[in-house]
Design a protein around this motif. Structure first.
Motif, mmCIF file in Angstrom:
data_model
loop_
_atom_site.group_PDB
_atom_site.id
_atom_site.type_symbol
_atom_site.label_atom_id
_atom_site.label_comp_id
_atom_site.label_asym_id
_atom_site.label_seq_id
_atom_site.Cartn_x
_atom_site.Cartn_y
_atom_site.Cartn_z
ATOM 1 N N HIS A 174 0.835 -1.197 0.000
ATOM 2 C CA HIS A 174 0.000 0.000 0.000
ATOM 3 C C HIS A 174 0.877 1.257 0.000
ATOM 4 O O HIS A 174 2.104 1.164 0.142
ATOM 5 C CB HIS A 174 -0.928 0.016 1.218
ATOM 6 N N ALA A 175 0.228 2.410 -0.142
ATOM 7 C CA ALA A 175 0.972 3.676 -0.221
ATOM 8 C C ALA A 175 0.411 4.695 0.758
ATOM 9 O O ALA A 175 0.378 5.897 0.468
ATOM 10 C CB ALA A 175 0.942 4.218 -1.649
ATOM 11 N N VAL A 176 0.001 4.219 1.931
ATOM 12 C CA VAL A 176 -0.578 5.135 2.907
ATOM 13 C C VAL A 176 0.431 6.184 3.365
ATOM 14 O O VAL A 176 0.061 7.288 3.787
ATOM 15 C CB VAL A 176 -1.120 4.334 4.110
ATOM 16 N N HIS A 177 1.733 5.865 3.257
ATOM 17 C CA HIS A 177 2.771 6.810 3.681
ATOM 18 C C HIS A 177 2.842 8.044 2.792
ATOM 19 O O HIS A 177 3.496 9.030 3.140
ATOM 20 C CB HIS A 177 4.135 6.106 3.693
ATOM 21 N N GLN A 178 2.181 8.000 1.631
ATOM 22 C CA GLN A 178 2.211 9.133 0.721
ATOM 23 C C GLN A 178 1.072 10.127 0.959
ATOM 24 O O GLN A 178 1.005 11.165 0.301
ATOM 25 C CB GLN A 178 2.158 8.622 -0.721
ATOM 26 N N GLU A 179 0.190 9.808 1.890
ATOM 27 C CA GLU A 179 -0.917 10.717 2.167
ATOM 28 C C GLU A 179 -0.394 12.036 2.749
ATOM 29 O O GLU A 179 0.592 12.044 3.493
ATOM 30 C CB GLU A 179 -1.903 10.061 3.129
ATOM 31 N N VAL B 66 1.098 4.120 9.215
ATOM 32 C CA VAL B 66 2.557 4.010 9.327
ATOM 33 C C VAL B 66 2.892 3.885 10.808
ATOM 34 O O VAL B 66 2.174 4.421 11.661
ATOM 35 C CB VAL B 66 3.239 5.256 8.719
ATOM 36 N N SER B 67 3.975 3.183 11.136
ATOM 37 C CA SER B 67 4.375 3.062 12.535
ATOM 38 C C SER B 67 5.892 3.058 12.638
ATOM 39 O O SER B 67 6.604 3.206 11.628
ATOM 40 C CB SER B 67 3.797 1.779 13.150
ATOM 41 N N VAL B 68 6.402 2.899 13.867
ATOM 42 C CA VAL B 68 7.837 2.741 14.088
ATOM 43 C C VAL B 68 8.060 1.409 14.796
ATOM 44 O O VAL B 68 7.352 1.075 15.744
ATOM 45 C CB VAL B 68 8.425 3.899 14.928
ATOM 46 N N PHE B 69 9.038 0.645 14.304
ATOM 47 C CA PHE B 69 9.363 -0.659 14.860
ATOM 48 C C PHE B 69 10.875 -0.791 14.982
ATOM 49 O O PHE B 69 11.619 -0.286 14.126
ATOM 50 C CB PHE B 69 8.855 -1.778 13.941
ATOM 51 N N PRO B 70 11.354 -1.511 15.998
ATOM 52 C CA PRO B 70 12.776 -1.837 16.036
ATOM 53 C C PRO B 70 13.069 -2.909 15.000
ATOM 54 O O PRO B 70 12.166 -3.645 14.567
ATOM 55 C CB PRO B 70 12.980 -2.375 17.460
ATOM 56 N N ARG C 84 6.030 17.468 8.808
ATOM 57 C CA ARG C 84 5.232 16.474 8.098
ATOM 58 C C ARG C 84 3.883 16.301 8.805
ATOM 59 O O ARG C 84 3.822 15.987 9.998
ATOM 60 C CB ARG C 84 5.980 15.130 8.077
ATOM 61 N N GLY C 85 2.797 16.517 8.054
ATOM 62 C CA GLY C 85 1.474 16.385 8.627
ATOM 63 C C GLY C 85 1.199 14.952 9.065
ATOM 64 O O GLY C 85 1.568 13.996 8.370
ATOM 65 N N HIS C 86 0.556 14.773 10.204
ATOM 66 C CA HIS C 86 0.303 13.424 10.721
ATOM 67 C C HIS C 86 -0.855 13.438 11.700
ATOM 68 O O HIS C 86 -1.220 14.489 12.230
ATOM 69 C CB HIS C 86 1.550 12.876 11.427
ATOM 70 N N ARG C 87 -1.434 12.271 11.934
ATOM 71 C CA ARG C 87 -2.473 12.099 12.942
ATOM 72 C C ARG C 87 -2.396 10.669 13.455
ATOM 73 O O ARG C 87 -2.039 9.747 12.712
ATOM 74 C CB ARG C 87 -3.864 12.366 12.366
ATOM 75 N N VAL D 71 -1.534 13.941 5.103
ATOM 76 C CA VAL D 71 -1.533 13.821 6.561
ATOM 77 C C VAL D 71 -1.391 12.331 6.872
ATOM 78 O O VAL D 71 -2.326 11.555 6.676
ATOM 79 C CB VAL D 71 -2.821 14.391 7.192
ATOM 80 N N VAL D 72 -0.221 11.949 7.336
ATOM 81 C CA VAL D 72 0.097 10.530 7.488
ATOM 82 C C VAL D 72 -0.636 9.939 8.696
ATOM 83 O O VAL D 72 -0.478 10.422 9.820
ATOM 84 C CB VAL D 72 1.620 10.330 7.670
ATOM 85 N N PRO D 73 -1.442 8.887 8.489
ATOM 86 C CA PRO D 73 -2.068 8.205 9.632
ATOM 87 C C PRO D 73 -1.042 7.327 10.339
ATOM 88 O O PRO D 73 -0.249 6.638 9.687
ATOM 89 C CB PRO D 73 -3.167 7.371 8.978
ATOM 90 N N LEU D 74 -1.048 7.352 11.662
ATOM 91 C CA LEU D 74 -0.058 6.614 12.445
ATOM 92 C C LEU D 74 -0.734 5.565 13.321
ATOM 93 O O LEU D 74 -1.833 5.774 13.844
ATOM 94 C CB LEU D 74 0.744 7.563 13.335
ATOM 95 N N ALA D 75 -0.052 4.445 13.493
ATOM 96 C CA ALA D 75 -0.441 3.421 14.470
ATOM 97 C C ALA D 75 0.709 3.318 15.462
ATOM 98 O O ALA D 75 1.826 2.923 15.086
ATOM 99 C CB ALA D 75 -0.696 2.086 13.780
#
Length: 293
Positions: free
Chosen positions: A174-179, A230-234, A206-209, A181-185
């Motif tokens: 998917h390309a949700v990172h290109q939105e 989008v999220s952050v993972f180790p 960078r716009g985000h929610r 306002v980036v949606p975050l989990a």
């Protein structure tokens, strides 16, 4: 002068031979790929012969490498048998280990298997909770050990044993990172990675929610893999189907993720010490990284 071979290097060498890849071997021995490469360079220096012949992405053994492999397997096996034979067979009872589920899938199977082999009479209890809650349990003396994400606050009494990259991740399909306002989990409001992610995006303009919030890494991963956020993972928690994002994708660099070991200082025990050694042996990569730097 007689040259002695390092059993840890030989263990990594066997893993490469059996998986056919430095990358897959790094996962088996719980080291970074750069640490594995450095170990193999040192092993070749000790042997004085090339032991790998690159074949595309595969790692093919040379004739000398094939000859070394038989010795390596025997040395690693004998080393494990020697360590096991001197383990305190009289130890029995219960020991409790806490670990965030971010690390459980990657590290727990190996730790539990090796500890069970050397301490068959011990009952091992595992609790999966976020770092902040594990820190509280250690302070209250209700668990013996905890593997935690080490930050300026949580690392005060922790022994930092591993360092990994913290990465932005999205779905590979998917390309949700290109939105715009980036949606975050992300984790709950007490999650350090959540604070880092939001702060870095805000600083970069960078716009985000925050669309999804959960203390469970599996739930966060599900949102990512479904292409919802989008999220952050180790590095150790990356899953198949995830794509790593970088500055070229408009996502700012993240600080490294330190993993630490916390011990119950109120009630130390030989069992907890024995388990701690297994945890350190299974996760440690700082020695190799420091040497590489």
């Amino acid at each position: 002068m007689t040259v002695l071979l390092d059993p840890d290097q030989l263990r990594t060498f066997v893993a490469i031979a059996e998986t056919g890849s430095f990358t897959r071997a790094a996962e088996v021995v719980h080291k970074t790929q750069s640490a594995v490469s450095m170990q193999m360079k040192r092993l070749e220096d000790r042997v004085g012969r090339p032991i790998f012949a690159r074949d595309g992405r595969a790692s093919r053994l040379t004739e000398d490498g094939e000859r070394l492999l038989d010795f390596a397997r025997r040395i690693v096996r004998l080393n494990m048998e020697a360590v096991t034979s001197f383990a305190d067979a009289e130890l029995s009872g219960r020991v409790c280990l806490g670990v965030p589920d971010d690390y459980a899938d990657r590290y727990l199977p190996d730790i539990m298997a090796r500890f069970s082999r050397t301490h068959a009479s011990v009952e091992l209890t595992v609790i999966c909770e976020p770092t902040n809650e594990l820190v509280q349990r250690i302070a209250a003396g209700t668990i013996d050990l905890a593997i935690i994400t080490a930050t300026e606050i949580t690392a005060r009494n922790a022994q930092v044993i591993r360092r990994e990259r913290l990465m932005w991740v999205t779905s590979a399909r998917h390309a949700v990172h290109q939105e715009p306002v980036v949606p975050l989990a992300l984790g709950r409001t007490t999650c350090q990675w959540r604070d880092i992610a939001v702060t870095r995006l805000a600083t970069a303009g960078r716009g985000h929610r925050i669309l999804y919030s959960s203390p469970n890494s599996g739930a966060v991963a599900a949102a990512v893999l479904a292409g919802l956020a989008v999220s952050v993972f180790p590095e150790s928690a990356l899953r198949p189907g995830m794509r790593v994002l970088g500055t070229a994708d408009g996502f700012p660099a993240l600080p490294p993720c330190d993993i630490g070991l916390l011990r119950n200082r109120h009630e130390a025990s030989p069992l907890a010490d024995a388990l701690a050694q297994h945890v350190i042996q299974g996760l440690d990569n700082l020695t190799e990284q420091d040497a590489a730097q």
